[in-house]
Design a protein around this motif. Structure first.
Motif, PDB file in Angstrom:
ATOM      1  N   PHE A   1      29.037  43.532  44.375  1.00  0.00           N
ATOM      2  CA  PHE A   1      28.475  44.367  43.310  1.00  0.00           C
ATOM      3  C   PHE A   1      27.894  43.508  42.186  1.00  0.00           C
ATOM      4  N   ARG A   2      28.680  42.553  41.704  1.00  0.00           N
ATOM      5  CA  ARG A   2      28.242  41.631  40.662  1.00  0.00           C
ATOM      6  C   ARG A   2      28.870  40.263  40.910  1.00  0.00           C
ATOM      7  N   VAL A   3      28.266  39.256  40.304  1.00  0.00           N
ATOM      8  CA  VAL A   3      28.833  37.904  40.312  1.00  0.00           C
ATOM      9  C   VAL A   3      28.902  37.431  38.859  1.00  0.00           C
ATOM     10  N   MET A   4      30.069  36.955  38.445  1.00  0.00           N
ATOM     11  CA  MET A   4      30.283  36.424  37.102  1.00  0.00           C
ATOM     12  C   MET A   4      30.441  34.911  37.224  1.00  0.00           C
ATOM     13  N   THR A   5      29.672  34.160  36.443  1.00  0.00           N
ATOM     14  CA  THR A   5      29.652  32.711  36.600  1.00  0.00           C
ATOM     15  C   THR A   5      29.790  31.996  35.260  1.00  0.00           C
ATOM     16  N   HIS A   6      30.553  30.911  35.291  1.00  0.00           N
ATOM     17  CA  HIS A   6      30.756  30.028  34.140  1.00  0.00           C
ATOM     18  C   HIS A   6      29.963  28.745  34.399  1.00  0.00           C
ATOM     19  N   PHE A   7      29.043  28.420  33.482  1.00  0.00           N
ATOM     20  CA  PHE A   7      28.204  27.224  33.598  1.00  0.00           C
ATOM     21  C   PHE A   7      28.556  26.219  32.498  1.00  0.00           C
ATOM     22  N   ARG A   8      28.437  24.951  32.837  1.00  0.00           N
ATOM     23  CA  ARG A   8      28.580  23.871  31.856  1.00  0.00           C
ATOM     24  C   ARG A   8      27.576  22.758  32.182  1.00  0.00           C
ATOM     25  N   PHE A   9      27.382  21.845  31.218  1.00  0.00           N
ATOM     26  CA  PHE A   9      26.509  20.705  31.463  1.00  0.00           C
ATOM     27  C   PHE A   9      27.192  19.631  32.303  1.00  0.00           C
ATOM     28  N   SER A  10      28.515  19.637  32.352  1.00  0.00           N
ATOM     29  CA  SER A  10      29.245  18.640  33.126  1.00  0.00           C
ATOM     30  C   SER A  10      29.435  19.132  34.556  1.00  0.00           C
ATOM     31  N   LYS A  11      29.092  18.277  35.509  1.00  0.00           N
ATOM     32  CA  LYS A  11      29.152  18.650  36.914  1.00  0.00           C
ATOM     33  C   LYS A  11      30.589  18.563  37.426  1.00  0.00           C
ATOM     34  N   GLY A  12      30.968  19.512  38.267  1.00  0.00           N
ATOM     35  CA  GLY A  12      32.301  19.511  38.852  1.00  0.00           C
ATOM     36  C   GLY A  12      32.303  20.360  40.108  1.00  0.00           C
ATOM     37  N   GLN A  13      33.438  20.424  40.758  1.00  0.00           N
ATOM     38  CA  GLN A  13      33.573  21.230  41.961  1.00  0.00           C
ATOM     39  C   GLN A  13      33.626  22.709  41.577  1.00  0.00           C
ATOM     40  N   GLU A  14      32.717  23.508  42.119  1.00  0.00           N
ATOM     41  CA  GLU A  14      32.684  24.934  41.788  1.00  0.00           C
ATOM     42  C   GLU A  14      33.791  25.677  42.538  1.00  0.00           C
ATOM     43  N   SER A  15      34.533  26.496  41.804  1.00  0.00           N
ATOM     44  CA  SER A  15      35.551  27.339  42.428  1.00  0.00           C
ATOM     45  C   SER A  15      35.056  28.782  42.485  1.00  0.00           C
ATOM     46  N   THR A  16      35.410  29.481  43.558  1.00  0.00           N
ATOM     47  CA  THR A  16      34.980  30.857  43.753  1.00  0.00           C
ATOM     48  C   THR A  16      36.181  31.732  44.110  1.00  0.00           C
ATOM     49  N   THR A  17      36.305  32.857  43.419  1.00  0.00           N
ATOM     50  CA  THR A  17      37.333  33.844  43.741  1.00  0.00           C
ATOM     51  C   THR A  17      36.671  35.208  43.870  1.00  0.00           C
ATOM     52  N   GLU A  18      37.395  36.154  44.454  1.00  0.00           N
ATOM     53  CA  GLU A  18      36.893  37.523  44.583  1.00  0.00           C
ATOM     54  C   GLU A  18      37.764  38.482  43.799  1.00  0.00           C
ATOM     55  N   MET A  19      37.132  39.547  43.318  1.00  0.00           N
ATOM     56  CA  MET A  19      37.853  40.598  42.621  1.00  0.00           C
ATOM     57  C   MET A  19      37.434  41.952  43.175  1.00  0.00           C
ATOM     58  N   ILE A  20      38.389  42.788  43.481  1.00  0.00           N
ATOM     59  CA  ILE A  20      38.141  44.165  43.904  1.00  0.00           C
ATOM     60  C   ILE A  20      38.461  45.069  42.719  1.00  0.00           C
ATOM     61  N   ILE A  21      37.513  45.923  42.330  1.00  0.00           N
ATOM     62  CA  ILE A  21      37.716  46.739  41.130  1.00  0.00           C
ATOM     63  C   ILE A  21      38.717  47.864  41.373  1.00  0.00           C
ATOM     64  N   ARG A  22      38.544  48.600  42.477  1.00  0.00           N
ATOM     65  CA  ARG A  22      39.391  49.776  42.714  1.00  0.00           C
ATOM     66  C   ARG A  22      39.962  49.747  44.128  1.00  0.00           C
ATOM     67  N   ASP A  23      41.139  50.372  44.260  1.00  0.00           N
ATOM     68  CA  ASP A  23      41.764  50.465  45.576  1.00  0.00           C
ATOM     69  C   ASP A  23      41.250  51.708  46.312  1.00  0.00           C
ATOM     70  N   SER A  24      41.844  52.016  47.438  1.00  0.00           N
ATOM     71  CA  SER A  24      41.366  53.141  48.261  1.00  0.00           C
ATOM     72  C   SER A  24      41.570  54.490  47.592  1.00  0.00           C
ATOM     73  N   ASP A  25      42.449  54.550  46.593  1.00  0.00           N
ATOM     74  CA  ASP A  25      42.680  55.786  45.831  1.00  0.00           C
ATOM     75  C   ASP A  25      41.812  55.860  44.587  1.00  0.00           C
ATOM     76  N   ARG A  26      40.886  54.914  44.462  1.00  0.00           N
ATOM     77  CA  ARG A  26      39.959  54.854  43.331  1.00  0.00           C
ATOM     78  C   ARG A  26      40.648  54.491  42.019  1.00  0.00           C
ATOM     79  N   LYS A  27      41.853  53.960  42.093  1.00  0.00           N
ATOM     80  CA  LYS A  27      42.523  53.448  40.909  1.00  0.00           C
ATOM     81  C   LYS A  27      42.200  51.961  40.763  1.00  0.00           C
TER      82      LYS A  27
END
Length: 245
Positions: free
Chosen positions: A199-225
């Protein structure tokens, strides 16, 4: 008649005149950046919110960054007026400053420790009759390359730039950013529900180079909570509805 405002725990967003209303992804983005600030060794002293709209992100960050001064830039007159009202009526009004201008025309001697932006991203799509909503939603009012150039212009050498985009737009932005030595160091891939498209991607940028980490987030469960993960970012702001806790 529906409310013309969105009530949070510590502030209210009046939004009747603004093209961009309060959205779940916007709130999650603000909550994520706020959670990042709380991990900083030193609280950012100068924050810039590009295209503040109603002032939502700035108010969320003001709630957690007690010493930060926050500048906001908003080109649309109606949105700027509502943001100004929302700032004035908040408990952090002395730390929030609004500028009615485009980021291209925004002039300052400041270099910001943290810059945040939830930009317009619809491209080559049909626009409606509401010019304010068009500015809020369509990238013609803030092209990605312009955003990148001015974020680089205004960011402190040790600063952090936070951005939210749809998946394809973020891929294109990251490619451009790398050519100008602004590096993605952390990103969160957001899905509405498990097995749904990104749906969306949220990213943190800096001028210093490093290893990029990636995680996932699910907004709602199957009950829409809200899932526990998403609620963790919202619980300090939202009134307690749909809480999984």
């Amino acid at each position: 008649m529906p409310n013309t405002y969105f009530q949070f725990k510590q502030f209210r967003i009046e939004q009747a005149q603004s093209g961009m209303k309060v959205t779940t992804d916007g709130c999650l983005f603000g909550g994520w950046v706020a959670s990042e600030i709380q991990k900083f060794k030193k609280e950012p002293s100068q924050i810039l919110d590009i295209g503040t709209g109603t002032g939502l992100l700035s108010l969320m960050l003001a709630q957690v960054s007690e010493l930060s001064r926050i500048d906001t830039v908003e080109i649309n007159e109606q949105a700027f007026g509502e943001a100004t009202q929302n700032f004035k009526e908040s408990k952090w009004s002395d730390r929030l400053s609004g500028h009615q201008t485009s980021i291209q025309d925004f002039q300052t001697d400041e270099k910001y420790d943290l810059i945040i932006c939830n930009p317009p991203f619809f491209k080559n799509s049909k626009q409606g009759a509401d010019s304010g909503k068009n500015q809020a939603l369509h990238s013609s009012s803030l092209e990605a390359e312009d955003l990148l150039d001015h974020a680089i212009r205004l960011l402190d050498p040790d600063g952090s730039f936070y951005l939210i985009y749809p998946e394809q737009e973020m891929k294109a932005f990251k490619t451009m950013a790398l050519t100008k030595e602004l590096f993605p160091i952390r990103q969160v891939i957001v899905r509405n529900q498990k097995n749904h498209p990104v749906f969306r991607v949220m990213t943190h940028f800096r001028f210093s180079k490093g290893q990029e980490s990636t995680t996932e987030m699910i907004i709602r469960d199957s009950d829409r909570k809200y899932t526990k993960e998403s609620w963790e970012l919202l619980k300090d702001y939202y009134l307690a509805y749909n809480s999984p806790l």
